[in-house]
Scaffold this active site. Structure first.
Site, PDB file in Angstrom:
ATOM      1  CB  SER A  80     143.118 111.815  -3.349  1.00 39.83           C
ATOM      2  OG  SER A  80     141.977 112.545  -3.873  1.00 39.83           O
ATOM      3  CE1 TYR A 108     146.646 115.460  -4.614  1.00 44.20           C
ATOM      4  CE2 TYR A 108     144.877 114.656  -5.888  1.00 44.20           C
ATOM      5  CZ  TYR A 108     145.795 114.719  -4.664  1.00 44.20           C
ATOM      6  OH  TYR A 108     145.236 114.976  -3.574  1.00 44.20           O
TER       7      TYR A 108
HETATM    8  P1  NAD Z   1     149.777 119.454   2.924  1.00 43.74           P
HETATM    9  O1  NAD Z   1     150.192 120.408   1.496  1.00 43.74           O
HETATM   10  O2  NAD Z   1     149.312 120.077   4.320  1.00 43.74           O
HETATM   11  O3  NAD Z   1     150.413 118.540   3.415  1.00 43.74           O
HETATM   12  C1  NAD Z   1     151.215 117.654   2.353  1.00 43.74           C
HETATM   13  C2  NAD Z   1     152.637 117.646   3.040  1.00 43.74           C
HETATM   14  O4  NAD Z   1     153.736 117.216   1.753  1.00 43.74           O
HETATM   15  C3  NAD Z   1     153.531 118.587   2.957  1.00 43.74           C
HETATM   16  O5  NAD Z   1     153.589 118.654   5.001  1.00 43.74           O
HETATM   17  C4  NAD Z   1     154.822 118.857   2.245  1.00 43.74           C
HETATM   18  O6  NAD Z   1     155.780 118.979   3.658  1.00 43.74           O
HETATM   19  C5  NAD Z   1     155.046 117.227   2.377  1.00 43.74           C
HETATM   20  N1  NAD Z   1     155.689 116.638   1.192  1.00 43.74           N
HETATM   21  C6  NAD Z   1     155.066 117.496   0.122  1.00 43.74           C
HETATM   22  N2  NAD Z   1     156.854 117.636  -1.198  1.00 43.74           N
HETATM   23  C7  NAD Z   1     157.209 116.410  -0.429  1.00 43.74           C
HETATM   24  C8  NAD Z   1     158.865 115.675  -0.661  1.00 43.74           C
HETATM   25  N3  NAD Z   1     159.394 115.253  -1.410  1.00 43.74           N
HETATM   26  N4  NAD Z   1     159.176 114.610   0.708  1.00 43.74           N
HETATM   27  C9  NAD Z   1     158.563 114.880   1.900  1.00 43.74           C
HETATM   28  N5  NAD Z   1     156.770 115.378   2.092  1.00 43.74           N
HETATM   29  C10 NAD Z   1     156.306 116.005   0.683  1.00 43.74           C
HETATM   30  O7  NAD Z   1     148.273 119.284   2.467  1.00 43.74           O
HETATM   31  P2  NAD Z   1     147.351 117.526   3.279  1.00 43.74           P
HETATM   32  O8  NAD Z   1     145.775 118.148   2.587  1.00 43.74           O
HETATM   33  O9  NAD Z   1     147.741 117.434   4.394  1.00 43.74           O
HETATM   34  O10 NAD Z   1     148.139 116.026   1.891  1.00 43.74           O
HETATM   35  C11 NAD Z   1     148.146 115.256   2.201  1.00 43.74           C
HETATM   36  C12 NAD Z   1     148.040 113.899   1.922  1.00 43.74           C
HETATM   37  O11 NAD Z   1     146.586 114.529   1.403  1.00 43.74           O
HETATM   38  C13 NAD Z   1     148.213 114.422   0.363  1.00 43.74           C
HETATM   39  O12 NAD Z   1     148.841 113.202  -0.451  1.00 43.74           O
HETATM   40  C14 NAD Z   1     147.121 115.012  -0.396  1.00 43.74           C
HETATM   41  O13 NAD Z   1     147.383 114.423  -1.797  1.00 43.74           O
HETATM   42  C15 NAD Z   1     145.903 113.690   0.398  1.00 43.74           C
HETATM   43  N6  NAD Z   1     145.001 114.331   0.198  1.00 43.74           N
HETATM   44  C16 NAD Z   1     144.687 115.283   0.934  1.00 43.74           C
HETATM   45  C17 NAD Z   1     142.981 116.309   0.632  1.00 43.74           C
HETATM   46  C18 NAD Z   1     142.689 117.285   1.193  1.00 43.74           C
HETATM   47  O14 NAD Z   1     141.237 118.076   0.793  1.00 43.74           O
HETATM   48  N7  NAD Z   1     143.195 118.153   1.913  1.00 43.74           N
HETATM   49  C19 NAD Z   1     141.938 115.043  -0.014  1.00 43.74           C
HETATM   50  C20 NAD Z   1     142.431 114.048  -0.349  1.00 43.74           C
HETATM   51  C21 NAD Z   1     143.848 113.938  -0.371  1.00 43.74           C
END
Ligand code: NAD
Length: 273
Positions: free
Chosen positions: A158, A171
């Site tokens: 991130s 986080y």
């Molecule tokens: P999201 O909530 O849609 O996806 C997160 C996924 O992680 C979900 O599918 C959830 O089921 C899964 N998950 C949670 N706990 C788990 C576990 N114990 N075992 C297996 N899977 C698990 O959100 P997203 O934005 O798609 O996030 C995906 C990644 O991207 C994350 O690591 C997040 O930190 C990172 N990220 C997102 C953003 C953003 O702006 N959306 C920005 C920077 C980083």
């Protein structure tokens, strides 16, 4: 939103077998779909919601690809071991891992419980460590490929691996940890021809940050942090992951690729500060 560039004639990931964790929503789902579009066979991991992962696996198979949905909790050792083993048995091996699962449990530091600290570190950092360790073990067991990397890993980081984030210390600490874990692993396993990199998204429109883009007012506030002037879409991140996983990026290891519309470029200084 800009259009996706044309797909290259040659499929970037033909013949590769991938595990994408947390692929039942958001970025992980888009990554799994993009890897399949690029020719990879894909294990689509879900944690609690099987249906979207099953539906994506069906969509990929219906389009002539190979995919399987695999349930598992990345924060438990048993879960991570089971996911890599499940990928190897369903797809005949594993060549690439996208360690994407992540959660947020936000609170000001004085109100943050140990439980919420540990939950976020447990999924975001320990979960990625366990999946990386198991994938590296499996890459080393495999016969390897005649050219290119024996295995590749992309860790989902991130912009908060470098931007401090008040109210989100668990986080931000997990993502800062991913940065050093990724570089250390990259250094350690490069002699085995295993590449490890990270992608650092900025603000991407997914369920994890719905509050930041759902209302016009929130979106307007968010856009002040993004010099490029739009929120990111999961596909923006997915294309970067596919490239980093491919032989096109064969000489790239230990690097974080920021996919953030300039969010990490001190947006307060746009217009001379
Ligand atoms: P999201 O909530 O849609 O996806 C997160 C996924 O992680 C979900 O599918 C959830 O089921 C899964 N998950 C949670 N706990 C788990 C576990 N114990 N075992 C297996 N899977 C698990 O959100 P997203 O934005 O798609 O996030 C995906 C990644 O991207 C994350 O690591 C997040 O930190 C990172 N990220 C997102 C953003 C953003 O702006 N959306 C920005 C920077 C980083």
């Amino acid at each position: 939103m800009t259009a996706a560039p044309d797909r290259p004639a040659r499929l970037l990931l033909e013949g590769r077998r991938a595990l994408v964790t947390g692929a039942s929503s958001g970025i992980g789902l888009a990554v799994a779909r993009e890897l399949a579009r690029a020719g990879a066979a894909v294990a689509v991991n879900y944690h609690s919601k099987a249906e979207p992962a099953e539906a994506l696996a069906r969509e990929i198979r219906d389009a002539g690809g190979q995919a399987v949905a695999l349930g598992g909790d990345v924060s438990s050792e048993e879960g991570a071991v089971g996911l890599v083993e499940g990928t190897v048995s369903a797809l005949g091996g594993i060549d690439l891992l996208v360690a994407n699962s992540g959660i947020q449990k936000d609170a000001a530091v004085a109100e943050m419980s140990l439980k919420d600290w540990e939950a976020v570190i447990g999924v975001n950092l320990t979960g990625q460590f366990l999946c990386c360790r198991e994938a590296i073990r499996a890459f080393r067991r495999g016969p390897g490929r005649p050219a290119g990397a024996r295995g590749t890993i992309v860790c989902m980081s991130s912009v908060h691996e470098v931007i401090p984030w008040a109210g989100h210390v668990n986080y931000a600490a997990s993502k800062g940890g991913i940065h050093m874990m990724m570089q250390t692993l990259a250094q350690e396993v490069a002699p085995d021809r295993i590449r490890v990199n990270a992608v650092a998204p900025g603000a991407i429109r997914t369920p994890i940050n719905r509050d930041a883009w759902e209302t016009e007012e929130a979106l307007e506030r968010l856009l002040r942090l993004i010099p490029y002037g739009r929120i990111g879409e999961p596909e923006d991140v997915a294309r970067a992951v596919a490239w980093l996983s491919s032989d096109e990026a064969d000489y790239v290891t230990g690097t974080t690729l920021f996919v953030d519309g300039g969010m990490s470029l001190y947006p307060g200084f746009v217009g001379n500060g």
